[in-house]
Enzyme design. Structure first.
Site, PDB file in Angstrom:
ATOM      1  N   TYR A 155       7.086  -4.423   2.010  1.00  0.00           N
ATOM      2  CA  TYR A 155       6.351  -5.663   1.698  1.00  0.00           C
ATOM      3  C   TYR A 155       7.209  -6.914   1.851  1.00  0.00           C
ATOM      4  O   TYR A 155       6.692  -7.991   2.137  1.00  0.00           O
ATOM      5  CB  TYR A 155       5.709  -5.562   0.311  1.00  0.00           C
ATOM      6  CG  TYR A 155       4.647  -4.493   0.286  1.00  0.00           C
ATOM      7  CD1 TYR A 155       3.487  -4.637   1.055  1.00  0.00           C
ATOM      8  CD2 TYR A 155       4.814  -3.319  -0.431  1.00  0.00           C
ATOM      9  CE1 TYR A 155       2.518  -3.645   1.082  1.00  0.00           C
ATOM     10  CE2 TYR A 155       3.850  -2.324  -0.411  1.00  0.00           C
ATOM     11  CZ  TYR A 155       2.704  -2.492   0.352  1.00  0.00           C
ATOM     12  OH  TYR A 155       1.747  -1.501   0.393  1.00  0.00           O
TER      13      TYR A 155
ATOM     14  N   GLU B 113      -2.180  -2.912   6.940  1.00  0.00           N
ATOM     15  CA  GLU B 113      -1.177  -1.833   6.858  1.00  0.00           C
ATOM     16  C   GLU B 113      -1.920  -0.503   7.006  1.00  0.00           C
ATOM     17  O   GLU B 113      -2.055   0.267   6.067  1.00  0.00           O
ATOM     18  CB  GLU B 113      -0.367  -1.899   5.559  1.00  0.00           C
ATOM     19  CG  GLU B 113      -1.160  -1.988   4.277  1.00  0.00           C
ATOM     20  CD  GLU B 113      -0.289  -1.789   3.039  1.00  0.00           C
ATOM     21  OE1 GLU B 113       0.765  -1.145   3.151  1.00  0.00           O
ATOM     22  OE2 GLU B 113      -0.684  -2.271   1.971  1.00  0.00           O
TER      23      GLU B 113
ATOM     24  N   GLU C  67      -3.730   7.055  11.697  1.00  0.00           N
ATOM     25  CA  GLU C  67      -4.691   6.757  10.625  1.00  0.00           C
ATOM     26  C   GLU C  67      -5.748   5.766  11.124  1.00  0.00           C
ATOM     27  O   GLU C  67      -6.352   5.032  10.347  1.00  0.00           O
ATOM     28  CB  GLU C  67      -3.959   6.246   9.375  1.00  0.00           C
ATOM     29  CG  GLU C  67      -3.164   7.352   8.686  1.00  0.00           C
ATOM     30  CD  GLU C  67      -2.461   6.915   7.403  1.00  0.00           C
ATOM     31  OE1 GLU C  67      -2.769   5.812   6.906  1.00  0.00           O
ATOM     32  OE2 GLU C  67      -1.611   7.673   6.913  1.00  0.00           O
TER      33      GLU C  67
END
Length: 588
Positions: free
Chosen positions: A289, A390, A399
């Site tokens: 982050y 993300e 994903e």
């Protein structure tokens, strides 16, 4: 010391099973089990098989006697409830075919007995020639002895290696190959130790480096040979000091502890809503982050420099907002850039939206608008200057980041910025009998028998040998001008030494913006980042490789209207079947 390797029978006590007066000898052939209690036999003793056993002898009488002796000692080990037995391998499979058959019979039965096969790190012939002037020429590596033995025993997981550390260590590449094997312990002859200035036993720098390499595999240490110091505890204290010195306790190690070589199915956040605990774990990543925040700050600065109306708010869409870490990163970056922004936090998981709405009400107020919707179905009231996501998996696109971002792309301004701007997957051939056995153990009555060899797994790789360095496979860029997200590529890897191919490890790296990157590729791994473990693509049957061979692997990323899946196959050195054709075993 935590355990001992003890002869099951006195090494000089040979038994006669065929003929002669010795066959009629009365009395016990070894000590009774009552010398120790059961729990001590179970935990403190590894049984050593008699060194005179020669089940592959050309002499029929010696062969028969040895077979009966071996069966007797293995039966005794089972009776005592020992964890394992050990014996020394001194030659190749030609001279040990019968031995491998008997051991295979034993470990294939229901007994839990492990077999630790002692293998010298360096061929004794090579060691002997180190004292002579002439060159010994090419000799077979002891790894070949072990490899052939375990193939004949069908990679049985009860077989392990007890690696005898040699005075002269082999090449680094050869040592690394052992890291892909089930090494249970390192055996240190006392003659390896040198005396330091204070008169205590220590290992050379090269041997210390060896210990550090194997420490991550949680191997045991075994000491053998004559005690050459005042007390045998000197060796123990030194080895314990070395072991503790090897222990690393960084953020990644703490997070990954207990997950070494543990197969996990990749997350499917588009199909399944993630649990609160999963969000919490990923939010603790100390690196990810802060890198995102830096990238967002640079993106805001880039957009700000082009603004004609300086009072206009920059529109940022955080898609797949989860519980809001990227929203926080965006607000922090805007504050640092001294720029007013408007954030849309888009999240499809209704349970995570609860958290976002609470933060919106109590903390973010009018700066953030929470949208409870699948990003692909959302109709945005305005276009975005910056889209932040993300959605990356261990293989980058596994994903469905490309498909998700394609759905939101229509709301990105023509000169808009996507974070990440691109990501690339990498693959590398890998040897790991541990992972091969783990996949082989998987059972699922609802799927066909090969399903587990046609599925990718997220795994914290430890017990493995990298046959060649990773190579880039698929790259995706955003905003994406191409409409087709299917991919196909062929990769060629050069084999450096004889080894066994068990599958392919997968990694990714990503450019968030400009020069801000994240990577799980070993050579460029972002220090301290633990959000992603590598991915592993198994192959059905291990492939024996020779030095100089070429591995040619074909990888496909296939798409239809409902699913995405990977297919892979090998065409060299031996052609093999397509894995996961049509997504029959695994789809995303």
């Amino acid at each position: 010391y935590e355990f001992m390797c003890v002869p099951l029978v006195h090494p000089l006590f040979k038994r006669e099973f065929v003929s002669g007066s010795a066959k009629k000898r009365t009395g016990p052939f070894t000590r009774p089990d009552i010398v120790l209690c059961s729990s001590d036999w179970n935990t403190l003793i590894i049984g050593k098989l008699s060194p005179h056993i020669k089940v592959d002898s050309k002499n029929p009488s010696l062969k028969k006697n040895s077979e009966e002796t071996l069966k007797q000692e293995l039966a005794l080990a089972s009776h005592l409830g020992l964890v394992g037995v050990t014996f020394k391998l001194t030659k190749g499979i030609k001279e040990n075919a019968n031995l491998s058959r008997i051991i295979c019979d034993k470990v294939s039965s229901m007994c839990s007995l492990q077999v630790w096969i002692q293998v010298p790190m360096e061929n004794p012939i090579k060691q002997a020639y180190s004292y002579r002037e002439e060159d010994c020429g090419k000799v077979e590596s002891p790894w070949e002895w072990w490899n052939a033995f375990r193939i004949v025993c069908d990679y049985n997981r009860k077989l392990g290696v007890a690696l005898i550390v040699s005075h002269d260590l082999p090449d680094q590449e050869e040592i690394d190959r052992w890291l892909g094997e089930p090494v249970k312990c390192l055996i240190f002859p006392t003659t390896l130790f040198i005396t330091n200035k204070k008169g205590y036993p220590v290992l050379s720098k090269a041997h210390q480096a060896l210990v550090k390499k194997f420490a991550m595999l949680e191997v045991q240490f075994v000491l053998t040979g004559q005690n050459r110091y005042q007390s045998i505890t000197y060796y123990h204290n030194y080895l314990e000091y070395l072991w503790k010195d090897c222990e690393s306790d960084g953020a990644v190690e703490r997070y990954a502890r207990g997950y070494e070589d543990y197969l996990q199915c990749p997350l499917q956040p588009l199909m399944d809503n993630l649990e609160s605990q999963t969000y919490e774990v990923f939010e603790k990543d100390p690196v990810k982050y802060s890198q995102y925040q830096t990238a967002i700050y640079q993106a805001i600065s880039a957009v700000k420099s082009k603004l004609e109306d300086k009072s206009r708010k920059i529109v940022i869409m955080v898609v797949g907002a989860g519980r809001g870490p990227l929203v926080r990163a965006s607000l922090n970056a805007a504050k640092k850039a001294n720029q007013s922004i408007k954030v849309y936090a888009v999240e499809k998981n209704p349970n995570a939206v609860l958290t976002l709405q609470a933060l919106e009400k109590d903390l973010w107020e009018d700066k953030v608008t929470v949208v409870s919707c699948d990003m692909r179905e959302w109709n945005s009231p305005e276009n975005a200057d910056i889209v932040v996501s993300e959605l990356l998996g261990s293989f980058g696109d596994n994903e469905l980041s490309p498909e998700c971002l394609d759905g939101i792309q229509r709301f990105v301004k023509p000169d808009g910025i996507c974070i990440p701007t691109s990501y690339t997957s990498y693959i590398a051939p890998v040897q790991s009998s541990k992972l091969y056995n783990e996949v082989r153990q998987c059972r699922d009555k609802d799927k066909h028998t090969l399903a587990h060899f046609e599925t990718s797994y997220v795994v914290h790789l430890q017990n493995k040998y990298d046959i060649a360095k990773p190579q880039p496979l698929f790259t995706f860029k955003h905003p994406n001008n191409a409409t087709d997200n299917s991919r196909y590529d062929t990769k060629v890897f050069k084999v450096r030494q004889n080894s066994v191919l068990h599958g392919f490890s997968g990694y990714f790296d990503t450019v968030l913006f400009n020069n801000i990157t994240l990577s799980i590729k070993p050579s460029t791994h972002s220090p301290g980042m633990f959000s992603w473990f590598p991915i592993f693509f198994p192959i059905r049957e291990p492939i024996q490789l020779k030095a100089g061979d070429q591995i040619v692997v074909h990888f496909w990323r296939q798409c239809n209207s409902k699913n995405v899946w990977y297919e892979w196959c090998i065409s060299e050195p031996f052609p093999g079947p397509i894995h996961n054709p049509g997504g029959r075993s695994y789809t995303i």
